[in-house]
Design a protein around this motif. Structure first.
Motif, PDB file in Angstrom:
ATOM      1  N   UNK A   1     -31.478   6.098 -24.438  1.00 27.18           N
ATOM      2  CA  UNK A   1     -30.874   5.182 -23.480  1.00 27.18           C
ATOM      3  C   UNK A   1     -31.550   3.827 -23.474  1.00 27.18           C
ATOM      4  N   UNK A   2     -32.858   3.830 -23.554  1.00 28.82           N
ATOM      5  CA  UNK A   2     -33.605   2.567 -23.598  1.00 28.82           C
ATOM      6  C   UNK A   2     -33.265   1.797 -24.868  1.00 28.82           C
ATOM      7  N   UNK A   3     -33.206   2.507 -25.984  1.00 29.77           N
ATOM      8  CA  UNK A   3     -32.845   1.863 -27.253  1.00 29.77           C
ATOM      9  C   UNK A   3     -31.422   1.320 -27.174  1.00 29.77           C
ATOM     10  N   UNK A   4     -30.505   2.100 -26.574  1.00 30.04           N
ATOM     11  CA  UNK A   4     -29.113   1.666 -26.448  1.00 30.04           C
ATOM     12  C   UNK A   4     -28.984   0.440 -25.552  1.00 30.04           C
ATOM     13  N   UNK A   5     -29.900   0.252 -24.619  1.00 33.20           N
ATOM     14  CA  UNK A   5     -29.847  -0.934 -23.761  1.00 33.20           C
ATOM     15  C   UNK A   5     -30.552  -2.131 -24.384  1.00 33.20           C
ATOM     16  N   UNK A   6     -31.554  -1.907 -25.211  1.00 34.89           N
ATOM     17  CA  UNK A   6     -32.279  -3.016 -25.832  1.00 34.89           C
ATOM     18  C   UNK A   6     -31.593  -3.529 -27.098  1.00 34.89           C
ATOM     19  N   UNK A   7     -30.872  -2.658 -27.799  1.00 33.17           N
ATOM     20  CA  UNK A   7     -30.209  -3.062 -29.038  1.00 33.17           C
ATOM     21  C   UNK A   7     -29.215  -4.205 -28.825  1.00 33.17           C
ATOM     22  N   UNK A   8     -28.388  -4.184 -27.761  1.00 32.51           N
ATOM     23  CA  UNK A   8     -27.476  -5.330 -27.556  1.00 32.51           C
ATOM     24  C   UNK A   8     -28.209  -6.650 -27.328  1.00 32.51           C
ATOM     25  N   UNK A   9     -29.387  -6.611 -26.736  1.00 33.38           N
ATOM     26  CA  UNK A   9     -30.156  -7.847 -26.565  1.00 33.38           C
ATOM     27  C   UNK A   9     -30.576  -8.429 -27.907  1.00 33.38           C
ATOM     28  N   UNK A  10     -31.033  -7.565 -28.806  1.00 32.48           N
ATOM     29  CA  UNK A  10     -31.461  -8.012 -30.131  1.00 32.48           C
ATOM     30  C   UNK A  10     -30.266  -8.539 -30.925  1.00 32.48           C
ATOM     31  N   UNK A  11     -29.178  -7.788 -30.905  1.00 37.42           N
ATOM     32  CA  UNK A  11     -27.994  -8.199 -31.663  1.00 37.42           C
ATOM     33  C   UNK A  11     -27.388  -9.465 -31.046  1.00 37.42           C
ATOM     34  N   UNK A  12     -27.355  -9.558 -29.724  1.00 38.84           N
ATOM     35  CA  UNK A  12     -26.850 -10.763 -29.069  1.00 38.84           C
ATOM     36  C   UNK A  12     -27.656 -11.989 -29.441  1.00 38.84           C
ATOM     37  N   UNK A  13     -28.961 -11.826 -29.522  1.00 38.89           N
ATOM     38  CA  UNK A  13     -29.815 -12.948 -29.923  1.00 38.89           C
ATOM     39  C   UNK A  13     -29.528 -13.376 -31.363  1.00 38.89           C
ATOM     40  N   UNK A  14     -29.300 -12.395 -32.250  1.00 40.26           N
ATOM     41  CA  UNK A  14     -28.962 -12.724 -33.640  1.00 40.26           C
ATOM     42  C   UNK A  14     -27.616 -13.437 -33.728  1.00 40.26           C
TER      43      UNK A  14
ATOM     44  N   UNK B   1     -23.415  -2.286 -26.392  1.00 36.75           N
ATOM     45  CA  UNK B   1     -23.928  -1.541 -25.241  1.00 36.75           C
ATOM     46  C   UNK B   1     -23.004  -0.379 -24.903  1.00 36.75           C
ATOM     47  N   UNK B   2     -21.720  -0.621 -24.881  1.00 35.08           N
ATOM     48  CA  UNK B   2     -20.736   0.409 -24.565  1.00 35.08           C
ATOM     49  C   UNK B   2     -20.814   1.560 -25.571  1.00 35.08           C
ATOM     50  N   UNK B   3     -20.847   1.224 -26.856  1.00 36.67           N
ATOM     51  CA  UNK B   3     -20.920   2.248 -27.896  1.00 36.67           C
ATOM     52  C   UNK B   3     -22.236   3.014 -27.795  1.00 36.67           C
ATOM     53  N   UNK B   4     -23.331   2.311 -27.594  1.00 41.20           N
ATOM     54  CA  UNK B   4     -24.643   2.966 -27.512  1.00 41.20           C
ATOM     55  C   UNK B   4     -24.733   3.919 -26.342  1.00 41.20           C
ATOM     56  N   UNK B   5     -24.327   3.479 -25.163  1.00 41.93           N
ATOM     57  CA  UNK B   5     -24.392   4.340 -23.982  1.00 41.93           C
ATOM     58  C   UNK B   5     -23.418   5.502 -24.128  1.00 41.93           C
TER      59      UNK B   5
END
Length: 70
Positions: free
Chosen positions: A6-19, A57-61
């Protein structure tokens, strides 16, 4: 394990959004400084960034909580 995923699924969109935010100028900037400083360009940039981050985020969660019963 669900907490970690869950933590990874919430942090991944931040990294991808920044890219997406950083790479947007390379793909859609058209080397035109006046266009890149316009409000329309900024709204497109922020809209695409939010859209991509929300979808990831939706896909990850969904993947984290799929198949788990309460």
């Amino acid at each position: 394990m669900t907490v970690i995923l869950g933590i990874v699924a919430m942090l991944l969109p931040l990294v991808v959004g920044r890219l997406v935010w950083k790479r947007f100028d390379q793909y859609f900037g058209r080397n035109d400084e006046v266009y890149m400083d316009s409000l329309g360009y900024f709204l497109k940039k922020i809209g695409l960034t939010i859209l991509v981050a929300f979808v990831i985020l939706w896909i990850g969660i969904s993947l984290v909580f799929s198949g788990h019963s309460a």
